[in-house]
Write a protein that holds these residues in place. Structure first.
Motif, mmCIF file in Angstrom:
data_model
loop_
_atom_site.group_PDB
_atom_site.id
_atom_site.type_symbol
_atom_site.label_atom_id
_atom_site.label_comp_id
_atom_site.label_asym_id
_atom_site.label_seq_id
_atom_site.Cartn_x
_atom_site.Cartn_y
_atom_site.Cartn_z
ATOM 1 N N LEU A 1 0.839 -1.201 0.000
ATOM 2 C CA LEU A 1 0.000 0.000 0.000
ATOM 3 C C LEU A 1 0.875 1.252 0.000
ATOM 4 N N ASN A 2 1.925 1.249 0.812
ATOM 5 C CA ASN A 2 2.814 2.418 0.857
ATOM 6 C C ASN A 2 3.479 2.652 -0.498
ATOM 7 N N ASN A 3 3.925 1.567 -1.133
ATOM 8 C CA ASN A 3 4.549 1.698 -2.452
ATOM 9 C C ASN A 3 3.563 2.260 -3.472
ATOM 10 N N ALA A 4 2.314 1.781 -3.414
ATOM 11 C CA ALA A 4 1.297 2.255 -4.353
ATOM 12 C C ALA A 4 1.006 3.732 -4.134
ATOM 13 N N VAL A 5 0.962 4.153 -2.861
ATOM 14 C CA VAL A 5 0.717 5.559 -2.552
ATOM 15 C C VAL A 5 1.853 6.423 -3.080
ATOM 16 N N GLU A 6 3.096 5.983 -2.848
ATOM 17 C CA GLU A 6 4.248 6.759 -3.316
ATOM 18 C C GLU A 6 4.265 6.857 -4.834
ATOM 19 N N ASN A 7 3.949 5.773 -5.518
ATOM 20 C CA ASN A 7 3.918 5.799 -6.984
ATOM 21 C C ASN A 7 2.846 6.761 -7.497
ATOM 22 N N ARG A 8 1.720 6.768 -6.812
ATOM 23 C CA ARG A 8 0.639 7.648 -7.252
ATOM 24 C C ARG A 8 0.990 9.103 -6.969
ATOM 25 N N LEU A 9 1.636 9.379 -5.847
ATOM 26 C CA LEU A 9 2.054 10.752 -5.540
ATOM 27 C C LEU A 9 3.100 11.238 -6.534
ATOM 28 N N THR A 10 3.986 10.339 -6.939
ATOM 29 C CA THR A 10 5.012 10.710 -7.922
ATOM 30 C C THR A 10 4.368 11.137 -9.236
ATOM 31 N N LYS A 11 3.329 10.396 -9.646
ATOM 32 C CA LYS A 11 2.616 10.756 -10.879
ATOM 33 C C LYS A 11 1.885 12.087 -10.718
ATOM 34 N N ARG B 1 2.494 15.829 -0.966
ATOM 35 C CA ARG B 1 1.886 14.887 -0.032
ATOM 36 C C ARG B 1 0.770 15.554 0.771
ATOM 37 N N GLY B 2 0.988 16.821 1.128
ATOM 38 C CA GLY B 2 -0.030 17.539 1.871
ATOM 39 C C GLY B 2 -1.281 17.780 1.045
ATOM 40 N N MET B 3 -1.075 18.079 -0.248
ATOM 41 C CA MET B 3 -2.222 18.354 -1.123
ATOM 42 C C MET B 3 -2.953 17.074 -1.550
ATOM 43 N N TYR B 4 -2.221 16.014 -1.836
ATOM 44 C CA TYR B 4 -2.821 14.839 -2.469
ATOM 45 C C TYR B 4 -2.664 13.553 -1.657
ATOM 46 N N GLY B 5 -2.147 13.662 -0.440
ATOM 47 C CA GLY B 5 -1.888 12.457 0.332
ATOM 48 C C GLY B 5 -3.114 11.590 0.556
ATOM 49 N N MET B 6 -4.231 12.184 1.004
ATOM 50 C CA MET B 6 -5.449 11.407 1.263
ATOM 51 C C MET B 6 -6.018 10.826 -0.014
ATOM 52 N N GLN B 7 -5.990 11.640 -1.066
ATOM 53 C CA GLN B 7 -6.490 11.155 -2.361
ATOM 54 C C GLN B 7 -5.676 9.955 -2.836
ATOM 55 N N ALA B 8 -4.341 10.072 -2.748
ATOM 56 C CA ALA B 8 -3.484 8.976 -3.190
ATOM 57 C C ALA B 8 -3.705 7.727 -2.351
ATOM 58 N N ALA C 1 2.697 14.492 -8.781
ATOM 59 C CA ALA C 1 3.668 15.583 -8.651
ATOM 60 C C ALA C 1 4.066 16.168 -9.994
ATOM 61 N N LYS C 2 3.985 15.372 -11.032
ATOM 62 C CA LYS C 2 4.394 15.850 -12.356
ATOM 63 C C LYS C 2 3.515 16.987 -12.858
ATOM 64 N N ASN C 3 2.287 17.051 -12.388
ATOM 65 C CA ASN C 3 1.368 18.109 -12.833
ATOM 66 C C ASN C 3 0.950 19.034 -11.690
ATOM 67 N N ALA C 4 1.573 18.862 -10.537
ATOM 68 C CA ALA C 4 1.185 19.672 -9.375
ATOM 69 C C ALA C 4 1.584 21.135 -9.572
ATOM 70 N N ARG C 5 0.731 22.033 -9.104
ATOM 71 C CA ARG C 5 0.990 23.476 -9.198
ATOM 72 C C ARG C 5 0.857 24.101 -7.807
ATOM 73 N N MET C 6 1.727 25.088 -7.530
ATOM 74 C CA MET C 6 1.664 25.827 -6.277
ATOM 75 C C MET C 6 2.346 27.174 -6.505
ATOM 76 N N PRO C 7 1.760 28.240 -5.972
ATOM 77 C CA PRO C 7 2.386 29.552 -6.137
ATOM 78 C C PRO C 7 3.856 29.533 -5.699
ATOM 79 N N GLY C 8 4.693 30.078 -6.562
ATOM 80 C CA GLY C 8 6.119 30.135 -6.249
ATOM 81 C C GLY C 8 6.912 28.983 -6.809
ATOM 82 N N PHE C 9 6.218 28.000 -7.401
ATOM 83 C CA PHE C 9 6.909 26.849 -7.973
ATOM 84 C C PHE C 9 6.412 26.611 -9.397
ATOM 85 N N ARG C 10 7.328 26.144 -10.232
ATOM 86 C CA ARG C 10 6.939 25.791 -11.590
ATOM 87 C C ARG C 10 6.151 24.464 -11.564
#
Length: 446
Positions: free
Chosen positions: A34-44, A65-72, A46-55
Motif C-alpha cells: 500500500l505504501n509503495n502504491a501511494v508513493e507511486n501515485r504521488l510521484t505521478k 503529499r499535503g495536497m494529495y496524500g489522502m487522495q493517493a 507531482a508531475k502536474n502539481a501546481r503551487m504559487p512560487g513553484f513551476r
C-alpha cells in the motif's frame, strides 16, 4: 511476489443460516504494498502539481503529499482491495452473484497487513426436477379450408358498404345509428348516454341484452327496457347493477358486400387471383396458429417447471430484476402514448414474484442446457428467421438482415433455445397431444 505478500483467499465459509447463499472471503493487503502504491501515485501527481512560487512539476514532495496524500491513499487502497477481491473471487471457484460488501477488519497485532472481509452471495445449486413425473400438454391445430373461407368472409365484411334503408327492421350485420340514455335508480350514470352512436348489430360491441332490444326496431322508433350489467363488468358502480335504457333509433343501414373475385384479391395486394389469395391467407393463418400454439405450449411447460423450483435467489440479482421490470412497465405505458412523467415509477417490490419466477427459470434453463448438452445450430436460428421473414415482400433480404445483425440474431437464438428446451422437456415428460379448434386458438380459449 512471495507467498507472504500474495493476496489470497483465507476463508470460504457459509454465513448466517437464514441466508444459505451468503459467503465471505478474507482479503489481505501488505502495508508495504500500500505504501509503495501511494508513493507511486504521488510521484505521478507531482508531475502536474501546481503551487504559487513553484513551476509546474517542481512542487516539493512534502507539499504534494499535503495536497494529495489522502487522495493517493484512498485511490491506492481501493485499487489494491479491488485487485485482492478479483483474485480471491477467481481462486474461490464460487459462482458469485452481484457485487460484494467489503469491510475492514479491526487491526491485529501484525500491523504489516491490512485485512478486509468481502461479504457476498453466490448463485444457488439448481436441482433438475423429475421430468418423468410431469404431466404436460402439447397443443396442435390444423388450418382447414373452412377456416380460410371464414377468414375471407370476415375480410369481406370488413369492406362492407352500408346503404340507409327506410322502414327496415334492424337485423344482425346492419349498421344502426341511435340515441340512448341509461339511468340507475332514476339517475343518469357516467358513460350511459350517447347521441348518434353507431355500431353494427351482432358484432358484440354492445351488451347482448342491449343488442337484443335493438333488433327489429326501425328508424324513428323508441323503446325503454331494463338491463342488468354483468357482475364482472369492470366498473365498480355498474358491476351487477340493474339499470334502464331509453333508446331512439335514428337510422338503419343495410350492408352490401363485395364479391370474392380477382378484383377483391387485388384490393388486398395479391396479384394472381383468388386462388393465390387463398394460398397466402392460409400461409398467414398457419404462421399465426403455429405461433400461438407454440407460445401456449411453452407457457404451460414453463409454468409446470416453475412450480417445482423453490430455491432462494440472490438478493441483488432479485433487486436488479425487479427494477428492470418496473422500468419496462414505464416504457410500456409510454409506448401506449401515456405521459409517464405524470405517473410515479412503480416500486420494484410489486414485481417481486414475477422477478423470482424469471430468475429461477433462467437458472433452471442454464442448468438443463449445460447438463443435457442442449445446443442451438445455425439452421435452428435460420428457421425462425425465415418464419419471421415469410410475410415480407423480399423474405430472403429480411433473413439475411436478421442473420447478420448481431443483436437480432442473438434474440432469435434465444427463442430457438427456448424451443429446444421445451421440446426436450416434452419428450421426457408425460406429454399429451391436445387438438384445439381453430376458433379457440384465435380467441385464446385454450
Amino acid at each position: 511476489m512471495t507467498e507472504q505478500n500474495e493476496q489470497v483467499v483465507e476463508t470460504v465459509e457459509a454465513a448466517q443460516e437464514e441466508n444459505p447463499l451468503q459467503r465471505t472471503l478474507e482479503l489481505k493487503i501488505l502495508a508495504a504494498d500500500l505504501n509503495n502504491a501511494v508513493e507511486n501515485r504521488l510521484t505521478k501527481l507531482a508531475k502536474n502539481a501546481r503551487m504559487p512560487g513553484f513551476r509546474k512539476g517542481h512542487v516539493p514532495m512534502k507539499h504534494v503529499r499535503g495536497m494529495y496524500g489522502m487522495q493517493a491513499y484512498d485511490e491506492s487502497l481501493n485499487e489494491l482491495v479491488g485487485q485482492a477481491w478479483a483474485k480471491a473471487a477467481q481462486e474461490s471457484g464460487l459462482r458469485i452473484a452481484g457485487t460484494p460488501r467489503i469491510d475492514a477488519r479491526p487491526a491485529a497485532d501484525n500491523e504489516d497487513t491490512l485485512v478486509f472481509v468481502a461479504t457476498f452471495e453466490v448463485f444457488p445449486d439448481v436441482e433438475l426436477p423429475d421430468f418423468a413425473a410431469m404431466e404436460l400438454k402439447r397443443y396442435t391445430c390444423t388450418v382447414t379450408d373452412e377456416n380460410v373461407e371464414k377468414t375471407i368472409d370476415v375480410m369481406r365484411k370488413q369492406r362492407a358498404v352500408y346503404n340507409v334503408a327506410e322502414g327496415r327492421a334492424a337485423a344482425d350485420e346492419d349498421r344502426v345509428k341511435l340515441n340512448f340514455k341509461g339511468t340507475k335508480n332514476g339517475e343518469a350514470f357516467n358513460g350511459g348516454t350517447a347521441e348518434g352512436y353507431v355500431f353494427v348489430l351482432g358484432q358484440g360491441r354492445m351488451l347482448p341484452e342491449f343488442e337484443e332490444a335493438v333488433r327489429g326496431m326501425k328508424a324513428g322508433e323508441k323503446k325503454t327496457f331494463p338491463l342488468t350489467f354483468p357482475a364482472d363488468y369492470g366498473i365498480q358502480d355498474l358491476n351487477g347493477a340493474e339499470v334502464e335504457f331509453e333508446v331512439e333509433v335514428l337510422e338503419v343501414a343495410e350492408p352490401s358486400y363485395p364479391a370474392i373475385d380477382d378484383e377483391f384479391a387485388a384490393g388486398l395486394g395479391v396479384e394472381g387471383g383468388v386462388e393465390k389469395m387463398k394460398a397466402e391467407i392460409r400461409a398467414n393463418l398457419e404462421r399465426e396458429i403455429a405461433a400461438r400454439i407454440e407460445a401456449q405450449t411453452k407457457g404451460g411447460v414453463m409454468e409446470a417447471v416453475s412450480k417445482t423450483l423453490t430455491f432462494r435467489v440472490p438478493a441483488e440479482v432479485l433487486n436488479n430484476e425487479c427494477e428492470a421490470l418496473a422500468e419496462q412497465a414505464m416504457r410500456d405505458l409510454a409506448a401506449r402514448g401515456m405521459d409517464v412523467s405524470k405517473f410515479p415509477k412503480p416500486s420494484g417490490l410489486v414485481f417481486k414474484d414475477q422477478a423470482e419466477r424469471r430468475i429461477r427459470l433462467s437458472l433452471f434453463v442454464e442448468k438443463l442446457v449445460d447438463e443435457k448438452g442442449i445446443t442451438v445450430a445455425d439452421e435452428d436460428v435460420r428457421k425462425i428467421a425465415e418464419g419471421i421473414a415469410a410475410s415480407y415482400e423480399q423474405p430472403e433480404e429480411v433473413v439475411n438482415y436478421l442473420m447478420n445483425d448481431a443483436n437480432r440474431r442473438n434474440n432469435i437464438a434465444g427463442q430457438a433455445l427456448e424451443t429446444k428446451v421445451t421440446e426436450w422437456i416434452l419428450a421426457n415428460a408425460k406429454t399429451e397431444d391436445v387438438a384445439v379448434e381453430f376458433d379457440d386458438v384465435m380467441a385464446n380459449k385454450f
